[in-house]
Design a protein around this motif. Structure first.
Motif, PDB file in Angstrom:
ATOM      1  N   SER A 185       0.814  -1.221   0.000  1.00 21.05           N
ATOM      2  CA  SER A 185       0.000   0.000   0.000  1.00 21.05           C
ATOM      3  C   SER A 185       0.842   1.262   0.000  1.00 21.05           C
ATOM      4  CB  SER A 185      -0.923  -0.001   1.226  1.00 21.05           C
ATOM      5  OG  SER A 185      -1.795  -1.111   1.204  1.00 21.05           O
ATOM      6  N   GLY A 186       2.151   1.098  -0.060  1.00 16.38           N
ATOM      7  CA  GLY A 186       3.027   2.263  -0.093  1.00 16.38           C
ATOM      8  C   GLY A 186       3.411   2.799   1.261  1.00 16.38           C
ATOM      9  N   ASN A 187       3.184   2.023   2.327  1.00 13.74           N
ATOM     10  CA  ASN A 187       3.549   2.463   3.667  1.00 13.74           C
ATOM     11  C   ASN A 187       4.961   1.998   4.011  1.00 13.74           C
ATOM     12  OD1 ASN A 187       0.845   3.490   4.290  1.00 13.74           O
ATOM     13  ND2 ASN A 187       0.260   1.332   4.343  1.00 13.74           N
ATOM     14  N   LEU A 188       5.738   2.883   4.601  1.00 18.28           N
ATOM     15  CA  LEU A 188       7.084   2.520   5.015  1.00 18.28           C
ATOM     16  C   LEU A 188       7.000   1.664   6.282  1.00 18.28           C
ATOM     17  CD1 LEU A 188      10.131   2.733   4.805  1.00 18.28           C
ATOM     18  CD2 LEU A 188      10.013   4.916   6.022  1.00 18.28           C
ATOM     19  N   ILE A 224      15.970  -0.659  11.996  1.00 10.89           N
ATOM     20  CA  ILE A 224      15.724  -0.410  10.571  1.00 10.89           C
ATOM     21  C   ILE A 224      14.495   0.476  10.399  1.00 10.89           C
ATOM     22  CG2 ILE A 224      15.023  -1.478   8.397  1.00 10.89           C
ATOM     23  CD1 ILE A 224      16.814  -3.848   9.100  1.00 10.89           C
ATOM     24  N   ALA A 225      13.404   0.116  11.062  1.00 12.62           N
ATOM     25  CA  ALA A 225      12.168   0.890  10.931  1.00 12.62           C
ATOM     26  C   ALA A 225      12.341   2.309  11.469  1.00 12.62           C
ATOM     27  CB  ALA A 225      11.036   0.178  11.661  1.00 12.62           C
ATOM     28  N   GLU A 226      12.991   2.425  12.631  1.00 12.71           N
ATOM     29  CA  GLU A 226      13.148   3.748  13.261  1.00 12.71           C
ATOM     30  C   GLU A 226      14.018   4.674  12.433  1.00 12.71           C
ATOM     31  OE1 GLU A 226      14.757   6.982  15.497  1.00 12.71           O
ATOM     32  OE2 GLU A 226      15.981   5.250  14.881  1.00 12.71           O
ATOM     33  N   ARG A 227      15.158   4.162  11.947  1.00 13.14           N
ATOM     34  CA  ARG A 227      16.062   5.006  11.181  1.00 13.14           C
ATOM     35  C   ARG A 227      15.473   5.377   9.820  1.00 13.14           C
ATOM     36  NH1 ARG A 227      19.204   8.350  13.313  1.00 13.14           N
ATOM     37  NH2 ARG A 227      17.397   8.258  14.698  1.00 13.14           N
ATOM     38  N   LEU A 228      14.870   4.409   9.136  1.00  7.35           N
ATOM     39  CA  LEU A 228      14.310   4.684   7.817  1.00  7.35           C
ATOM     40  C   LEU A 228      13.220   5.744   7.875  1.00  7.35           C
ATOM     41  CD1 LEU A 228      14.038   1.104   6.243  1.00  7.35           C
ATOM     42  CD2 LEU A 228      15.647   2.902   5.616  1.00  7.35           C
ATOM     43  N   GLN A 229      12.445   5.736   8.951  1.00  8.86           N
ATOM     44  CA  GLN A 229      11.326   6.658   9.072  1.00  8.86           C
ATOM     45  C   GLN A 229      11.782   8.114   8.960  1.00  8.86           C
ATOM     46  OE1 GLN A 229       8.293   5.077   9.453  1.00  8.86           O
ATOM     47  NE2 GLN A 229       7.364   7.047   8.960  1.00  8.86           N
ATOM     48  N   PHE A 235      12.826  10.383   0.822  1.00  9.16           N
ATOM     49  CA  PHE A 235      12.361   9.344  -0.099  1.00  9.16           C
ATOM     50  C   PHE A 235      11.223   9.869  -0.970  1.00  9.16           C
ATOM     51  CE2 PHE A 235      13.602   5.802   3.110  1.00  9.16           C
ATOM     52  CZ  PHE A 235      14.927   5.963   2.769  1.00  9.16           C
ATOM     53  N   GLU A 236      10.295  10.566  -0.355  1.00  7.01           N
ATOM     54  CA  GLU A 236       9.125  11.073  -1.095  1.00  7.01           C
ATOM     55  C   GLU A 236       9.533  12.056  -2.173  1.00  7.01           C
ATOM     56  OE1 GLU A 236       5.475  10.882   2.097  1.00  7.01           O
ATOM     57  OE2 GLU A 236       6.932  12.510   2.314  1.00  7.01           O
ATOM     58  N   SER A 237      10.634  12.774  -1.934  1.00 11.66           N
ATOM     59  CA  SER A 237      11.084  13.735  -2.937  1.00 11.66           C
ATOM     60  C   SER A 237      11.909  13.077  -4.042  1.00 11.66           C
ATOM     61  CB  SER A 237      11.928  14.831  -2.268  1.00 11.66           C
ATOM     62  OG  SER A 237      13.176  14.312  -1.836  1.00 11.66           O
ATOM     63  N   GLN A 238      12.289  11.807  -3.848  1.00  8.42           N
ATOM     64  CA  GLN A 238      13.160  11.122  -4.794  1.00  8.42           C
ATOM     65  C   GLN A 238      12.462  10.024  -5.594  1.00  8.42           C
ATOM     66  OE1 GLN A 238      16.467  12.060  -5.311  1.00  8.42           O
ATOM     67  NE2 GLN A 238      15.765  13.757  -4.020  1.00  8.42           N
ATOM     68  N   THR A 239      11.196   9.779  -5.357  1.00 12.17           N
ATOM     69  CA  THR A 239      10.522   8.664  -6.016  1.00 12.17           C
ATOM     70  C   THR A 239       9.106   9.056  -6.411  1.00 12.17           C
ATOM     71  OG1 THR A 239       9.768   6.383  -5.755  1.00 12.17           O
ATOM     72  CG2 THR A 239       9.786   7.721  -3.783  1.00 12.17           C
ATOM     73  N   ASP A 240       8.565   8.354  -7.402  1.00  7.87           N
ATOM     74  CA  ASP A 240       7.190   8.585  -7.834  1.00  7.87           C
ATOM     75  C   ASP A 240       6.206   7.683  -7.082  1.00  7.87           C
ATOM     76  OD1 ASP A 240       7.960  10.481  -9.670  1.00  7.87           O
ATOM     77  OD2 ASP A 240       8.282   8.987 -11.251  1.00  7.87           O
ATOM     78  N   MET A 241       6.728   6.883  -6.118  1.00  5.72           N
ATOM     79  CA  MET A 241       5.836   6.007  -5.362  1.00  5.72           C
ATOM     80  C   MET A 241       4.863   6.843  -4.536  1.00  5.72           C
ATOM     81  SD  MET A 241       8.187   2.925  -3.907  1.00  5.72           S
ATOM     82  CE  MET A 241       9.131   4.063  -2.929  1.00  5.72           C
ATOM     83  N   ASN A 242       3.679   6.316  -4.356  1.00  9.69           N
ATOM     84  CA  ASN A 242       2.672   6.972  -3.531  1.00  9.69           C
ATOM     85  C   ASN A 242       2.850   6.507  -2.088  1.00  9.69           C
ATOM     86  OD1 ASN A 242       0.425   8.381  -2.630  1.00  9.69           O
ATOM     87  ND2 ASN A 242      -0.987   6.743  -3.185  1.00  9.69           N
ATOM     88  N   VAL A 243       3.909   6.995  -1.451  1.00 12.68           N
ATOM     89  CA  VAL A 243       4.192   6.554  -0.089  1.00 12.68           C
ATOM     90  C   VAL A 243       3.386   7.370   0.897  1.00 12.68           C
ATOM     91  CG1 VAL A 243       6.504   5.798  -0.707  1.00 12.68           C
ATOM     92  CG2 VAL A 243       6.167   8.094   0.176  1.00 12.68           C
ATOM     93  N   SER A 244       3.076   6.750   2.014  1.00 11.51           N
ATOM     94  CA  SER A 244       2.348   7.451   3.068  1.00 11.51           C
ATOM     95  C   SER A 244       2.933   7.060   4.405  1.00 11.51           C
ATOM     96  CB  SER A 244       0.859   7.097   3.023  1.00 11.51           C
ATOM     97  OG  SER A 244       0.671   5.707   3.233  1.00 11.51           O
ATOM     98  N   ASN A 245       2.673   7.854   5.393  1.00 12.04           N
ATOM     99  CA  ASN A 245       3.207   7.610   6.741  1.00 12.04           C
ATOM    100  C   ASN A 245       2.058   7.363   7.683  1.00 12.04           C
ATOM    101  OD1 ASN A 245       4.655   7.489   9.041  1.00 12.04           O
ATOM    102  ND2 ASN A 245       5.271   9.653   9.061  1.00 12.04           N
ATOM    103  N   ASN A 246       1.832   6.090   8.045  1.00 10.45           N
ATOM    104  CA  ASN A 246       0.750   5.752   8.965  1.00 10.45           C
ATOM    105  C   ASN A 246       1.210   5.909  10.391  1.00 10.45           C
ATOM    106  OD1 ASN A 246      -0.891   5.198   6.847  1.00 10.45           O
ATOM    107  ND2 ASN A 246      -0.698   2.964   6.960  1.00 10.45           N
TER     108      ASN A 246
END
Length: 246
Positions: A185-188, A224-229, A235-246
């Motif tokens: 679903s595009g969630n990190l 991994i989850a904490e640092r990536l967040q 990431f959102e500025s570098q990709t066309d993926m529809n990512v969201s932050n839940n």
């Protein structure tokens, strides 16, 4: 009457003075040795850091060859703020993640290394978290979709040999290759290290854990989850993926 001569070396004062002299001499020698070795230790640490960063993109080298390969393949070093913007005046390589984690996230520096290898572009992020006994840390590299893992490197300060310390082994690290950090679903969501995970899918955001090392491998998942967040805005500025932050 005959007087008995006193052996001065048997006096308590002699023992006391001798002890003081030895402490001073030994302390001076150790201080000189530590000062003399400090530049070499610093250089070894630099080269090892370069080795680890390169290893995430499949480049293995010894310390002697690390710097040349690092300069060849790491084409950019940047530091991001919590908004994903480049922070000027801070050198990525000099950022100490152990110190950064003691600060509020809004004040932290987030280093990012950009590599080019065989025509591909990769984004390398440093990681740090808590294991069973002490800190665990490492690096994770992402392909240019900032979703697919190219490789990882892990290390630790005090995990149990044969159990948690196995996070450093290549067979464990290879489990992360080609895994995704975003769900369908595009969630990190990062990558969860799950005990008894039978799936070989690279799209389930999971890898199999190390038997008997639950706390350490949970720490790998969490860091991994904490640092990536914190890199999500970038990431959102570098990709066309529809990512969201839940």
């Amino acid at each position: 009457m005959e007087q008995k001569s006193v052996n001065k070396t048997n006096k308590n004062s002699y023992t006391f003075i001798f002890s003081i002299v030895m402490v001073i001499v030994v302390g001076t020698v150790l201080a000189f040795a530590a000062t003399s070795l400090q530049p070499r230790q610093y250089e070894n640490a630099r080269q090892e850091k370069m080795q680890n960063i390169l290893a995430t993109v499949g480049i293995e080298t010894d310390r002697a060859g690390a710097e040349a390969l690092y300069r060849q393949h790491i084409v950019e070093e940047i530091v991001l703020d919590s908004n994903g913007d480049v922070r000027e005046g801070v050198e990525a390589f000099d950022v100490d993640l152990a110190k950064e984690l003691k600060r509020e996230p809004l004040d932290q520096n987030f280093p990012l290394y950009i590599a080019e290898v065989d025509g591909g572009t990769y984004y390398i992020l440093p990681l740090r978290g808590a294991g069973l006994w002490n800190a665990i840390f490492g690096y994770i590299s992402l392909q240019d979709d900032v979703n697919t893992v190219k490789g990882v490197v892990f290390d630790h300060l005090g995990e149990t040999p044969g159990l948690g310390a196995e996070i450093t082994k290549e067979w464990f690290r290879e489990r992360f290759t080609d895994e995704k950090i975003f769900d369908g679903s595009g969630n990190l969501v990062g990558i969860s290290v799950v005990k008894g995970n039978p799936s070989t899918s690279k799209d389930d955001n999971r890898v199999d854990a190390i038997s008997g090392a639950t706390i350490t491998t949970d720490g790998v998942s969490d860091m991994i989850a904490e640092r990536l967040q914190h890199y999500l805005p970038y990431f959102e500025s570098q990709t066309d993926m529809n990512v969201s932050n839940n």
